[in-house]
Design a protein around this motif. Sequence first.
Motif, PDB file in Angstrom:
ATOM      1  N   PRO A 160      11.079  75.337   1.925  1.00  0.00           N
ATOM      2  CA  PRO A 160      11.421  76.131   3.106  1.00  0.00           C
ATOM      3  C   PRO A 160      10.907  75.467   4.380  1.00  0.00           C
ATOM      4  N   LYS A 161      11.580  75.752   5.504  1.00  0.00           N
ATOM      5  CA  LYS A 161      11.202  75.106   6.765  1.00  0.00           C
ATOM      6  C   LYS A 161       9.767  75.438   7.168  1.00  0.00           C
ATOM      7  N   ASN A 162       9.381  76.717   7.050  1.00  0.00           N
ATOM      8  CA  ASN A 162       8.023  77.077   7.475  1.00  0.00           C
ATOM      9  C   ASN A 162       6.965  76.389   6.611  1.00  0.00           C
ATOM     10  N   VAL A 163       7.273  76.206   5.313  1.00  0.00           N
ATOM     11  CA  VAL A 163       6.342  75.506   4.425  1.00  0.00           C
ATOM     12  C   VAL A 163       6.272  74.028   4.786  1.00  0.00           C
ATOM     13  N   ALA A 164       7.424  73.429   5.085  1.00  0.00           N
ATOM     14  CA  ALA A 164       7.450  72.013   5.472  1.00  0.00           C
ATOM     15  C   ALA A 164       6.613  71.791   6.732  1.00  0.00           C
ATOM     16  N   ASP A 165       6.740  72.711   7.705  1.00  0.00           N
ATOM     17  CA  ASP A 165       5.969  72.573   8.955  1.00  0.00           C
ATOM     18  C   ASP A 165       4.465  72.663   8.680  1.00  0.00           C
ATOM     19  N   VAL A 166       4.071  73.613   7.832  1.00  0.00           N
ATOM     20  CA  VAL A 166       2.652  73.791   7.515  1.00  0.00           C
ATOM     21  C   VAL A 166       2.101  72.577   6.769  1.00  0.00           C
ATOM     22  N   LEU A 167       2.857  72.074   5.819  1.00  0.00           N
ATOM     23  CA  LEU A 167       2.401  70.904   5.045  1.00  0.00           C
ATOM     24  C   LEU A 167       2.183  69.700   5.960  1.00  0.00           C
ATOM     25  N   THR A 168       3.087  69.538   6.934  1.00  0.00           N
ATOM     26  CA  THR A 168       2.938  68.419   7.867  1.00  0.00           C
ATOM     27  C   THR A 168       1.671  68.580   8.704  1.00  0.00           C
ATOM     28  N   LYS A 169       1.401  69.808   9.158  1.00  0.00           N
ATOM     29  CA  LYS A 169       0.186  70.048   9.941  1.00  0.00           C
ATOM     30  C   LYS A 169      -1.072  69.815   9.120  1.00  0.00           C
ATOM     31  N   LEU A 170      -0.996  70.120   7.824  1.00  0.00           N
ATOM     32  CA  LEU A 170      -2.144  69.904   6.942  1.00  0.00           C
ATOM     33  C   LEU A 170      -2.236  68.452   6.454  1.00  0.00           C
ATOM     34  N   GLU A 171      -1.285  67.629   6.875  1.00  0.00           N
ATOM     35  CA  GLU A 171      -1.209  66.212   6.475  1.00  0.00           C
ATOM     36  C   GLU A 171      -1.092  66.068   4.966  1.00  0.00           C
ATOM     37  N   ILE A 172      -0.332  66.978   4.378  1.00  0.00           N
ATOM     38  CA  ILE A 172      -0.005  66.884   2.951  1.00  0.00           C
ATOM     39  C   ILE A 172       1.405  66.307   2.842  1.00  0.00           C
TER      40      ILE A 172
END
Length: 328
Positions: A160-172
């Motif tokens: 999902p888009k919101n998960v993709a955004d969060v993962l990028t912020k967490l550098e995962i």
Amino acid sequence: ADWKKEKVAELEELTNKNEIIGIVNLADIPAPQLQAMRRSLSGNAILKMSRKNFIRIALGNSNKNIEGLADYLEGQPAMVFTEMNPFKLFKILEDSKTEAPAKAGAIAPADIVVPAGDTSFPPGPILGELQQAGIPAKIDKGSIVVQEDATVVKEGEPVPKNVADVLTKLEIHPMEVGMDLLAVWEGDTIYTADVLKIDEEETLQTVITAYQNAINLSVNAGIINSESAPLLIQKAARDAMNLAVNANILTSETTDKILSKAYAQMLAVASLLSSDALDDDLSEKLNSVPAQTASEDNTEEPEEEEAEEEEEESAEESAAMGLGALFG
């Protein structure tokens, strides 16, 4: 158009000239990574990108029975021409893959897990973003902390888009960017990715075990070959020595062992007698028996253990050399 014919002719010529032809998928590979992957293949393989129809025509026109590769044209296909072992080619391409951030809609190659721990983010809107993505987060000592490991996307599901955004912020970065080798043709056989993808350690151990079992069978069955001959000779020498010692056949090799055996038997008989029947010298010898016995018991076993270890090491080295030739 002439340019189309030239493209097909180039692919056809390369197909006829090379013994190993692969189909790869280049979809979603950024230009910098693609150039790096090209460099990793330099001198070992030729990579040619083309349209699916051009590749199908070239495969059909080839003087080889290779049309089956057309069944594996997916995404943005390209052809790889090489003389490398298919397994080595697959390993090189897999090793050249790099981590990449997840994009919205991308299919998760495995479960995507956000590990528990401090995120280093101060309290703010990102707390709500984490919680909306299904991540159990809270504020602890002035920073946002993930309370426990959280699986945010299951293997095979879209991100999902919101998960993709969060993962990028967490550098995962849960995705891999690289060439996917879909199939390889060699000697009228097509190897698919599931065949080429093997566990090297497991394969090595399987080869070693098979080699050791074969050696044991050869030795126990008395089958003479270049590998079993030295072991059979050693076994025959040990058996001959045991027979000679047990039969009290005196030779330059057995005399010391037979005397040691006789001495031990003498002490064993003496130990059955009462102390009154023993002189001081014999009593002293009997008192030292435990230490001597322990020493004698340990004299043969290390040699046998060392022999077994040497055989196992030899088997592992031979098997590893063979597997090394397979994977390069």
